[in-house]
Structure formats: structure tokens, C-alpha cells
Design a protein around this motif. Structure first.
Motif, PDB file in Angstrom:
ATOM      1  N   MET A 162      57.407  79.460  31.565  1.00 28.46           N
ATOM      2  CA  MET A 162      56.301  79.102  32.429  1.00 28.46           C
ATOM      3  C   MET A 162      56.614  77.792  33.159  1.00 28.46           C
ATOM      4  O   MET A 162      56.241  77.635  34.312  1.00 28.46           O
ATOM      5  CB  MET A 162      55.037  78.966  31.595  1.00 28.46           C
ATOM      6  CG  MET A 162      53.827  78.565  32.372  1.00 28.46           C
ATOM      7  SD  MET A 162      53.131  79.855  33.365  1.00 28.46           S
ATOM      8  CE  MET A 162      52.290  80.776  32.127  1.00 28.46           C
ATOM      9  N   ALA A 163      57.281  76.881  32.478  1.00 27.77           N
ATOM     10  CA  ALA A 163      57.564  75.574  33.078  1.00 27.77           C
ATOM     11  C   ALA A 163      58.347  75.705  34.380  1.00 27.77           C
ATOM     12  O   ALA A 163      58.175  74.895  35.285  1.00 27.77           O
ATOM     13  CB  ALA A 163      58.300  74.684  32.093  1.00 27.77           C
ATOM     14  N   ASP A 164      59.196  76.733  34.495  1.00 31.75           N
ATOM     15  CA  ASP A 164      59.971  76.908  35.722  1.00 31.75           C
ATOM     16  C   ASP A 164      59.099  77.274  36.920  1.00 31.75           C
ATOM     17  O   ASP A 164      59.476  77.026  38.057  1.00 31.75           O
ATOM     18  CB  ASP A 164      61.033  77.991  35.528  1.00 31.75           C
ATOM     19  CG  ASP A 164      62.137  77.565  34.581  1.00 31.75           C
ATOM     20  OD1 ASP A 164      62.313  76.347  34.367  1.00 31.75           O
ATOM     21  OD2 ASP A 164      62.811  78.455  34.040  1.00 31.75           O
ATOM     22  N   GLU A 196      46.753  88.918  34.458  1.00 31.67           N
ATOM     23  CA  GLU A 196      46.129  89.096  33.144  1.00 31.67           C
ATOM     24  C   GLU A 196      46.963  89.939  32.198  1.00 31.67           C
ATOM     25  O   GLU A 196      46.727  89.928  30.991  1.00 31.67           O
ATOM     26  CB  GLU A 196      44.729  89.686  33.310  1.00 31.67           C
ATOM     27  CG  GLU A 196      43.782  88.706  33.965  1.00 31.67           C
ATOM     28  CD  GLU A 196      42.370  89.241  34.085  1.00 31.67           C
ATOM     29  OE1 GLU A 196      41.947  90.017  33.208  1.00 31.67           O
ATOM     30  OE2 GLU A 196      41.698  88.870  35.063  1.00 31.67           O
ATOM     31  N   THR A 197      47.940  90.677  32.712  1.00 28.17           N
ATOM     32  CA  THR A 197      48.817  91.424  31.808  1.00 28.17           C
ATOM     33  C   THR A 197      49.902  90.518  31.227  1.00 28.17           C
ATOM     34  O   THR A 197      50.545  90.871  30.247  1.00 28.17           O
ATOM     35  CB  THR A 197      49.478  92.628  32.512  1.00 28.17           C
ATOM     36  OG1 THR A 197      50.320  92.154  33.567  1.00 28.17           O
ATOM     37  CG2 THR A 197      48.426  93.585  33.052  1.00 28.17           C
ATOM     38  N   PHE A 198      50.112  89.353  31.816  1.00 29.76           N
ATOM     39  CA  PHE A 198      51.094  88.392  31.320  1.00 29.76           C
ATOM     40  C   PHE A 198      50.430  87.274  30.520  1.00 29.76           C
ATOM     41  O   PHE A 198      50.798  86.996  29.390  1.00 29.76           O
ATOM     42  CB  PHE A 198      51.897  87.809  32.487  1.00 29.76           C
ATOM     43  CG  PHE A 198      52.715  86.607  32.122  1.00 29.76           C
ATOM     44  CD1 PHE A 198      53.684  86.673  31.130  1.00 29.76           C
ATOM     45  CD2 PHE A 198      52.516  85.393  32.772  1.00 29.76           C
ATOM     46  CE1 PHE A 198      54.433  85.554  30.787  1.00 29.76           C
ATOM     47  CE2 PHE A 198      53.257  84.278  32.438  1.00 29.76           C
ATOM     48  CZ  PHE A 198      54.226  84.360  31.448  1.00 29.76           C
ATOM     49  N   LEU A 199      49.467  86.616  31.109  1.00 28.09           N
ATOM     50  CA  LEU A 199      48.809  85.482  30.464  1.00 28.09           C
ATOM     51  C   LEU A 199      47.342  85.836  30.259  1.00 28.09           C
ATOM     52  O   LEU A 199      46.589  85.963  31.217  1.00 28.09           O
ATOM     53  CB  LEU A 199      48.943  84.225  31.328  1.00 28.09           C
ATOM     54  CG  LEU A 199      48.420  82.940  30.711  1.00 28.09           C
ATOM     55  CD1 LEU A 199      49.179  82.608  29.425  1.00 28.09           C
ATOM     56  CD2 LEU A 199      48.560  81.791  31.695  1.00 28.09           C
ATOM     57  N   ALA A 257      54.180  75.872  28.007  1.00 29.09           N
ATOM     58  CA  ALA A 257      55.258  75.578  28.959  1.00 29.09           C
ATOM     59  C   ALA A 257      56.523  76.369  28.618  1.00 29.09           C
ATOM     60  O   ALA A 257      57.273  76.761  29.512  1.00 29.09           O
ATOM     61  CB  ALA A 257      55.555  74.086  28.979  1.00 29.09           C
ATOM     62  N   ARG A 258      56.740  76.625  27.338  1.00 32.84           N
ATOM     63  CA  ARG A 258      57.943  77.344  26.899  1.00 32.84           C
ATOM     64  C   ARG A 258      57.780  78.858  26.928  1.00 32.84           C
ATOM     65  O   ARG A 258      58.727  79.587  26.642  1.00 32.84           O
ATOM     66  CB  ARG A 258      58.315  76.883  25.501  1.00 32.84           C
ATOM     67  CG  ARG A 258      58.678  75.388  25.489  1.00 32.84           C
ATOM     68  CD  ARG A 258      59.078  74.937  24.144  1.00 32.84           C
ATOM     69  NE  ARG A 258      60.483  75.316  23.975  1.00 32.84           N
ATOM     70  CZ  ARG A 258      61.120  75.275  22.825  1.00 32.84           C
ATOM     71  NH1 ARG A 258      60.501  74.892  21.739  1.00 32.84           N
ATOM     72  NH2 ARG A 258      62.378  75.640  22.757  1.00 32.84           N
ATOM     73  N   LEU A 259      56.594  79.347  27.298  1.00 26.90           N
ATOM     74  CA  LEU A 259      56.347  80.782  27.366  1.00 26.90           C
ATOM     75  C   LEU A 259      57.309  81.419  28.368  1.00 26.90           C
ATOM     76  O   LEU A 259      57.414  80.981  29.512  1.00 26.90           O
ATOM     77  CB  LEU A 259      54.896  81.037  27.792  1.00 26.90           C
ATOM     78  CG  LEU A 259      54.420  82.474  27.784  1.00 26.90           C
ATOM     79  CD1 LEU A 259      54.442  83.054  26.372  1.00 26.90           C
ATOM     80  CD2 LEU A 259      53.000  82.536  28.344  1.00 26.90           C
ATOM     81  N   VAL A 260      58.017  82.443  27.931  1.00 31.65           N
ATOM     82  CA  VAL A 260      59.023  83.095  28.768  1.00 31.65           C
ATOM     83  C   VAL A 260      58.366  84.105  29.688  1.00 31.65           C
ATOM     84  O   VAL A 260      57.579  84.944  29.246  1.00 31.65           O
ATOM     85  CB  VAL A 260      60.083  83.783  27.875  1.00 31.65           C
ATOM     86  CG1 VAL A 260      61.077  84.566  28.718  1.00 31.65           C
ATOM     87  CG2 VAL A 260      60.794  82.751  27.008  1.00 31.65           C
ATOM     88  N   VAL A 261      58.701  84.010  30.950  1.00 28.51           N
ATOM     89  CA  VAL A 261      58.225  84.974  31.941  1.00 28.51           C
ATOM     90  C   VAL A 261      59.103  86.212  31.801  1.00 28.51           C
ATOM     91  O   VAL A 261      60.325  86.118  31.913  1.00 28.51           O
ATOM     92  CB  VAL A 261      58.303  84.404  33.364  1.00 28.51           C
ATOM     93  CG1 VAL A 261      57.912  85.446  34.390  1.00 28.51           C
ATOM     94  CG2 VAL A 261      57.449  83.159  33.498  1.00 28.51           C
TER      95      VAL A 261
END
Length: 110
Positions: free
Chosen positions: A1-3, A36-39, A94-98
Motif C-alpha cells: 500500500m505504501a507504494d 472494497e474487494t481489496f481493502l 502500509a505493508r499491505l501487499v497490493v
């Protein structure tokens, strides 16, 4: 997410709530983060070990911002409080991977 974000931050929202804000770099990043399907509440509940029903997510497209609030695990300043100002709560978000395949659009990342 940070990116995708210009800034990811967390803070107290009173002595019993934490608020996190994700300021996305552009509309493309916002579309990914606001999806909403991601976060969603289930993802936040899993990251922070809180009840899914207590998570509040506010999507603000005009500002490219996603705001998330949930109850603090312990009250601010209590004996078991490890982060008095909730200033470190943003790190798991922030570390959540897209996931691969999510695109921000032309010229964007990921």
C-alpha cells in the motif's frame, strides 16, 4: 500500500479509537485502495485483530484519501498501552501487499 500512497499515518481518535489515513498519490492509486474487494472491514479486522463490525472505513474520492477507524485494543495511557499516541499502528496497513493484476492506470504503480 505504501507504494501507492504519498503518506500512511495513524493517530488517536480519542482515548479509545485509532484512526489511520492513506493519502494516495493519484486517482489511480485511490481506485485501487478504495476498492472494497481489496481493502475492506474484514482485511482491517485481520490485520489488527479487531472485530470486523467495529471497523469504519471512509472513502473520500475528492481528496484521494481512505480513512479507517477502529477501537484501540487498550485505552490510551493504560498499563498495557504500548503506543500512547497510536503513531505506529499504520505500519501493517502500509505493508499491505497490493495483489498482482491491480492497476492504477497509465504511468502508475504497481
Amino acid at each position: 500500500m505504501a507504494d501507492l500512497a504519498r503518506e500512511v499515518r495513524s493517530k488517536n481518535a480519542g482515548p479509545f479509537w485509532v484512526t489511520m489515513e492513506v493519502f494516495l498519490r493519484d486517482a489511480g492509486g485511490y481506485r485501487v485502495a478504495a476498492d472494497e474487494t481489496f481493502l475492506n472491514e474484514r482485511v482491517i479486522a485481520g490485520l489488527y485483530r479487531v472485530d470486523e463490525g467495529s471497523v469504519r472505513i471512509f472513502r473520500i474520492p475528492s481528496l484521494n484519501v481512505v480513512k479507517i477507524s477502529f477501537p484501540r485494543p487498550v485505552g490510551q495511557g493504560s498499563v498495557r498501552d504500548r503506543d500512547m499516541h497510536a503513531g505506529q499502528h499504520h505500519v501493517p496497513l502500509a505493508r499491505l501487499v497490493v495483489p498482482a493484476g491491480r492497476s492504477t492506470g497509465p504511468g502508475g504503480t504497481p
